[in-house]
Design a protein around this motif. Sequence first.
Motif, PDB file in Angstrom:
ATOM      1  N   LEU A   5      -1.242 -42.589 -33.297  1.00 56.99           N
ATOM      2  CA  LEU A   5      -0.707 -41.600 -34.219  1.00 56.99           C
ATOM      3  C   LEU A   5       0.728 -41.950 -34.592  1.00 56.99           C
ATOM      4  N   PRO A   6       1.069 -41.859 -35.869  1.00 57.40           N
ATOM      5  CA  PRO A   6       2.438 -42.175 -36.282  1.00 57.40           C
ATOM      6  C   PRO A   6       3.394 -41.029 -35.948  1.00 57.40           C
ATOM      7  N   LEU A   7       4.662 -41.347 -35.853  1.00 60.69           N
ATOM      8  CA  LEU A   7       5.712 -40.365 -35.622  1.00 60.69           C
ATOM      9  C   LEU A   7       5.865 -39.522 -36.885  1.00 60.69           C
ATOM     10  N   LYS A   8       5.774 -38.196 -36.737  1.00 59.75           N
ATOM     11  CA  LYS A   8       5.896 -37.274 -37.868  1.00 59.75           C
ATOM     12  C   LYS A   8       7.363 -36.873 -38.025  1.00 59.75           C
ATOM     13  N   ILE A   9       7.935 -37.246 -39.165  1.00 55.21           N
ATOM     14  CA  ILE A   9       9.356 -37.025 -39.428  1.00 55.21           C
ATOM     15  C   ILE A   9       9.507 -36.117 -40.641  1.00 55.21           C
ATOM     16  N   PHE A  10      10.180 -34.981 -40.447  1.00 49.77           N
ATOM     17  CA  PHE A  10      10.469 -34.079 -41.568  1.00 49.77           C
ATOM     18  C   PHE A  10      11.783 -34.498 -42.189  1.00 49.77           C
ATOM     19  N   LEU A  11      11.797 -34.754 -43.503  1.00 48.77           N
ATOM     20  CA  LEU A  11      13.006 -35.148 -44.225  1.00 48.77           C
ATOM     21  C   LEU A  11      13.560 -33.949 -44.978  1.00 48.77           C
ATOM     22  N   LYS A  30       6.705 -47.760 -44.539  1.00 44.63           N
ATOM     23  CA  LYS A  30       6.492 -49.190 -44.280  1.00 44.63           C
ATOM     24  C   LYS A  30       6.628 -49.530 -42.800  1.00 44.63           C
ATOM     25  N   LEU A  31       7.504 -48.790 -42.096  1.00 41.81           N
ATOM     26  CA  LEU A  31       7.700 -49.032 -40.673  1.00 41.81           C
ATOM     27  C   LEU A  31       6.621 -48.395 -39.807  1.00 41.81           C
ATOM     28  N   GLY A  32       5.729 -47.621 -40.423  1.00 35.54           N
ATOM     29  CA  GLY A  32       4.614 -47.032 -39.689  1.00 35.54           C
ATOM     30  C   GLY A  32       4.790 -45.577 -39.304  1.00 35.54           C
ATOM     31  N   ALA A  33       5.824 -44.924 -39.813  1.00 29.99           N
ATOM     32  CA  ALA A  33       6.040 -43.501 -39.533  1.00 29.99           C
ATOM     33  C   ALA A  33       5.230 -42.655 -40.519  1.00 29.99           C
ATOM     34  N   ASP A  34       5.194 -41.368 -40.268  1.00 31.99           N
ATOM     35  CA  ASP A  34       4.544 -40.406 -41.159  1.00 31.99           C
ATOM     36  C   ASP A  34       5.599 -39.397 -41.601  1.00 31.99           C
ATOM     37  N   PRO A  35       6.483 -39.799 -42.547  1.00 31.49           N
ATOM     38  CA  PRO A  35       7.513 -38.859 -42.991  1.00 31.49           C
ATOM     39  C   PRO A  35       6.926 -37.801 -43.917  1.00 31.49           C
ATOM     40  N   TRP A  36       7.532 -36.619 -43.879  1.00 28.68           N
ATOM     41  CA  TRP A  36       7.118 -35.527 -44.763  1.00 28.68           C
ATOM     42  C   TRP A  36       8.240 -35.296 -45.755  1.00 28.68           C
ATOM     43  N   LEU A  37       7.927 -35.471 -47.028  1.00 31.62           N
ATOM     44  CA  LEU A  37       8.882 -35.276 -48.120  1.00 31.62           C
ATOM     45  C   LEU A  37       8.229 -34.358 -49.140  1.00 31.62           C
ATOM     46  N   ASP A  38       8.895 -33.290 -49.508  1.00 33.35           N
ATOM     47  CA  ASP A  38       8.294 -32.286 -50.377  1.00 33.35           C
ATOM     48  C   ASP A  38       7.663 -32.877 -51.639  1.00 33.35           C
ATOM     49  N   VAL A  39       8.370 -33.752 -52.345  1.00 32.93           N
ATOM     50  CA  VAL A  39       7.847 -34.283 -53.605  1.00 32.93           C
ATOM     51  C   VAL A  39       6.641 -35.202 -53.401  1.00 32.93           C
ATOM     52  N   GLU A  40       6.432 -35.672 -52.199  1.00 29.62           N
ATOM     53  CA  GLU A  40       5.277 -36.517 -51.897  1.00 29.62           C
ATOM     54  C   GLU A  40       4.121 -35.716 -51.286  1.00 29.62           C
ATOM     55  N   ASN A  41       4.434 -34.688 -50.515  1.00 29.22           N
ATOM     56  CA  ASN A  41       3.410 -34.014 -49.731  1.00 29.22           C
ATOM     57  C   ASN A  41       2.964 -32.663 -50.269  1.00 29.22           C
ATOM     58  N   LEU A  42       3.783 -31.991 -51.059  1.00 32.29           N
ATOM     59  CA  LEU A  42       3.377 -30.704 -51.622  1.00 32.29           C
ATOM     60  C   LEU A  42       2.438 -30.921 -52.803  1.00 32.29           C
ATOM     61  N   ASP A  47       1.813 -22.890 -51.607  1.00 31.14           N
ATOM     62  CA  ASP A  47       2.972 -22.049 -51.326  1.00 31.14           C
ATOM     63  C   ASP A  47       3.996 -22.958 -50.650  1.00 31.14           C
ATOM     64  N   TRP A  48       5.004 -23.409 -51.386  1.00 30.22           N
ATOM     65  CA  TRP A  48       5.913 -24.434 -50.874  1.00 30.22           C
ATOM     66  C   TRP A  48       6.703 -23.965 -49.673  1.00 30.22           C
ATOM     67  N   LYS A  49       7.082 -22.681 -49.617  1.00 33.95           N
ATOM     68  CA  LYS A  49       7.828 -22.195 -48.451  1.00 33.95           C
ATOM     69  C   LYS A  49       6.958 -22.253 -47.198  1.00 33.95           C
ATOM     70  N   LEU A  50       5.706 -21.860 -47.324  1.00 37.90           N
ATOM     71  CA  LEU A  50       4.777 -21.899 -46.195  1.00 37.90           C
ATOM     72  C   LEU A  50       4.526 -23.329 -45.751  1.00 37.90           C
ATOM     73  N   GLU A  51       4.331 -24.246 -46.707  1.00 33.44           N
ATOM     74  CA  GLU A  51       4.066 -25.648 -46.374  1.00 33.44           C
ATOM     75  C   GLU A  51       5.269 -26.307 -45.699  1.00 33.44           C
ATOM     76  N   ILE A  52       6.465 -25.970 -46.160  1.00 32.84           N
ATOM     77  CA  ILE A  52       7.672 -26.510 -45.527  1.00 32.84           C
ATOM     78  C   ILE A  52       7.773 -25.999 -44.093  1.00 32.84           C
ATOM     79  N   GLN A  53       7.502 -24.711 -43.899  1.00 32.84           N
ATOM     80  CA  GLN A  53       7.539 -24.138 -42.552  1.00 32.84           C
ATOM     81  C   GLN A  53       6.528 -24.831 -41.633  1.00 32.84           C
ATOM     82  N   LYS A  54       5.311 -25.065 -42.144  1.00 28.16           N
ATOM     83  CA  LYS A  54       4.277 -25.754 -41.348  1.00 28.16           C
ATOM     84  C   LYS A  54       4.715 -27.177 -41.000  1.00 28.16           C
ATOM     85  N   ALA A  55       5.287 -27.873 -41.986  1.00 25.57           N
ATOM     86  CA  ALA A  55       5.726 -29.253 -41.765  1.00 25.57           C
ATOM     87  C   ALA A  55       6.850 -29.299 -40.730  1.00 25.57           C
TER      88      ALA A  55
END
Length: 195
Positions: A5-11, A30-42, A47-55
């Motif tokens: 499992l990749p490291l989950k990183i909230f940006l 590219k380094l194998g992490a799983d970053p969360w970025l609003d413009v990529e993941n929403l 509901d963006w506020k709910l999704e950000i809270q979950k992330a």
Amino acid sequence: MATNLPLKIFLSYASPDRPVVRKLYEYLVKLGADPWLDVENLLPGQDWKLEIQKALEDADLILLCLSKGSVNKEGYVQKEMRLSLDRGLEMPEGEIFLIPARLEECDLPFRLRDYQWVDLFTESGMQRLIKSLNLRAERVGAKPLSADGINSVVKPAVPKEDAKPKSSGGNVINIYGNVSDSNIVIGDDNEVENK
């Protein structure tokens, strides 16, 4: 015990810093992490506020991307910072979980001054960040980030003054194959693309 499992990183970032943070996002992928970025993941309609809270709740680590503009900006970025700090309080003492990442020379908000920051605009900044990310990955059982390209530096997208502007309105000349020992005459308004 590492898993696949990749490291989950909230940006977390302020919208004016989006171009730089997007590059950071792409680099972490590219380094194998799983970053969360609003413009990529929403997704549209979420509901963006709910999704950000979950992330934030699902993140193994929170990276607060800071700049002169973001530390003084009013809005949701300040709420994300408070939510990140609250989430950090749930971690055992001494855990690497919340990392202030300066995108440029700027003062840290008072409430973040207890956390050691990383300067991503310096030569060693990215290398230091990856060391911290790998320590956290080891702690949570995520796969370590690849060491490929760790000397890359995330720099703000500022146009170089000496960069030659692209011509507009000229012709594009495509050159195919080996043209060594050939004479090619190019006018001032033309661009050459070697294919």
